[in-house]
Design an enzyme around this catalytic site. Structure first.
Site, PDB file in Angstrom:
ATOM      1  N   CYS A 272      82.031 114.241  47.665  1.00 37.08           N
ATOM      2  CA  CYS A 272      80.762 113.534  47.504  1.00 37.08           C
ATOM      3  C   CYS A 272      80.865 112.049  47.829  1.00 37.08           C
ATOM      4  O   CYS A 272      79.842 111.369  47.941  1.00 37.08           O
ATOM      5  CB  CYS A 272      80.236 113.732  46.084  1.00 37.08           C
ATOM      6  SG  CYS A 272      80.098 115.476  45.618  1.00 37.08           S
TER       7      CYS A 272
ATOM      8  N   HIS B  21      75.069 108.834  44.695  1.00 37.87           N
ATOM      9  CA  HIS B  21      75.240 110.252  44.999  1.00 37.87           C
ATOM     10  C   HIS B  21      74.328 111.063  44.097  1.00 37.87           C
ATOM     11  O   HIS B  21      74.241 110.822  42.889  1.00 37.87           O
ATOM     12  CB  HIS B  21      76.707 110.649  44.788  1.00 37.87           C
ATOM     13  CG  HIS B  21      76.932 112.115  44.715  1.00 37.87           C
ATOM     14  ND1 HIS B  21      76.446 112.988  45.652  1.00 37.87           N
ATOM     15  CD2 HIS B  21      77.590 112.885  43.803  1.00 37.87           C
ATOM     16  CE1 HIS B  21      76.788 114.222  45.337  1.00 37.87           C
ATOM     17  NE2 HIS B  21      77.480 114.184  44.211  1.00 37.87           N
TER      18      HIS B  21
ATOM     19  N   ASN C  38      72.335 118.950  44.841  1.00 42.30           N
ATOM     20  CA  ASN C  38      73.558 118.205  45.143  1.00 42.30           C
ATOM     21  C   ASN C  38      74.087 118.683  46.489  1.00 42.30           C
ATOM     22  O   ASN C  38      74.551 119.806  46.614  1.00 42.30           O
ATOM     23  CB  ASN C  38      74.588 118.455  44.032  1.00 42.30           C
ATOM     24  CG  ASN C  38      75.898 117.716  44.263  1.00 42.30           C
ATOM     25  OD1 ASN C  38      76.203 117.275  45.366  1.00 42.30           O
ATOM     26  ND2 ASN C  38      76.700 117.605  43.213  1.00 42.30           N
TER      27      ASN C  38
END
EC number: 2.3.1.180
Length: 343
Positions: free
Chosen positions: A122, A268, A299
């Site tokens: 990420c 993020h 996500n």
């Protein structure tokens, strides 16, 4: 002894354009609830996620990247032939070699651009952005295409109550080029490998070579499960909330930017509670626009920051020239934060 001629790059680098691609299939929480014992209210309250996008067989890592990259190139006013390097961050390209970046560079029509993949989870977009900045200032490329792309639906265990609802698919891309003034700040990045077990792949690929399934996880029907991403949710939450707020502050300090000077915060998109906690800890003023793209995108790991950036600009919630703090964090555990001027 001969002296090596110094490189001649640009004084600074900046993001010139951004593009995104979200798969056409929108998956509501109700679909996830077919396989786990939970509720729509629980998923929304714990993560903020209402829907996510899942890719079709045709929406491959390469195909999504090419779509996002085309938009980024158009936004920047740059032709693919001017791109000197293509950097792709992904954990969901399943061929060990060659790098998917080489296929993307070719299909976009670059002129034999350098091309390589990075695996930084990420935080991958931040890693790629930092590499691009270095190439432009050093002089090895005038323009660099940085792509974050994931098909995390391929790595999701739909029977894992802790993660089944989290992940989505998509691609985000930016064109990074020369600048006469600072527009990408110093990167604060690092890793904490002692916490690697908190986010990981369930089983390594080589477990499938022996044919012995005794140590492999099975689904409810007794079939061997494909490797998936798993995490220790509470440990990740605590780390992200307490440690990443510190990293974000360090990035602000390194850029000489105070919270009051910020226009936009693009973290993020891991969990809306993490985002809200970071906003509170950083004491960001109310005028700062905060990306919460996770609500409808989920996500998407390396793709989450450029996708959120693209949406904020497209909706007018952010504008060209705004000062934005971006921070990515995830498996490794790795992280990267910097301050940028939006394209």
């Amino acid at each position: 002894m001969a002296k090596i001629k110094p490189s001649k790059g640009a004084p600074y680098a900046r993001i010139l354009g951004v593009g995104g691609y979200r798969p056409t299939r929108v998956v509501p929480n109700e679909v996830i609830l077919e396989r786990i014992d939970s509720s729509d209210e629980w998923i929304r309250s714990r993560s903020g996620i209402e829907t996510r996008h899942w890719a079709s067989p045709e929406e491959t890592v390469a195909a999504m990247s090419i779509e996002a990259s085309g938009k980024a190139l158009a936004s920047a006013g740059i032709d693919a032939g001017q791109i000197g390097a293509v950097v792709v961050s992904t954990v969901s390209h399943f061929s060990q070699t060659p790098a998917i970046a080489t296929e993307i560079a070719d299909k976009l029509g670059t002129d034999k651009a350098a091309a390589f993949d990075i695996s930084a989870g990420c935080a991958g977009f931040g890693y790629g952005l930092t590499l691009a900045k270095g190439m432009i200032v050093e002089g090895s490329a005038e323009y660099v295409l940085v792509i974050g792309v994931e098909r995390l639906s391929d790595l999701t265990d739909l029977e894992d109550r802790a993660t089944a609802f989290l992940f989505g698919d998509g691609a985000g891309a930016v064109v990074v080029g020369p600048s006469q003034e600072p527009a990408i700040g110093p990167t604060v990045w690092g890793s904490e490998g002692d916490k690697a077990e908190t986010i990981k792949q369930t089983v390594p690929w080589d477990r499938f070579r022996t044919g012995d399934v005794s140590e492999l996880p099975l689904d409810s029907a007794g079939n061997v499960k494909f490797p998936a991403i798993t995490q220790e949710g509470q440990a990740v939450f605590r780390w992200a909330v307490f440690e990443m707020a510190k990293v974000a502050q360090q990035a602000l300090d390194a850029a000489g930017i105070a919270p009051d000077d910020l226009d936009v915060f693009i973290p993020h998109q891991a969990n809306v509670r993490i985002i809200d906690s970071m906003v509170k800890t950083l004491k960001l003023p109310e005028h700062v626009t905060v990306a919460r793209d996770i609500r409808t995108t989920g996500n998407t790991s390396a793709a989450s920051i450029p996708l959120a950036m693209e949406r904020l600009l497209a909706t007018g919630e952010a504008k060209s020239g705004d000062t934005a703090l971006v921070i990515g964090f995830g498996a490794g555990l790795v992280y990267a934060a910097t301050v940028v001027t939006l394209p």
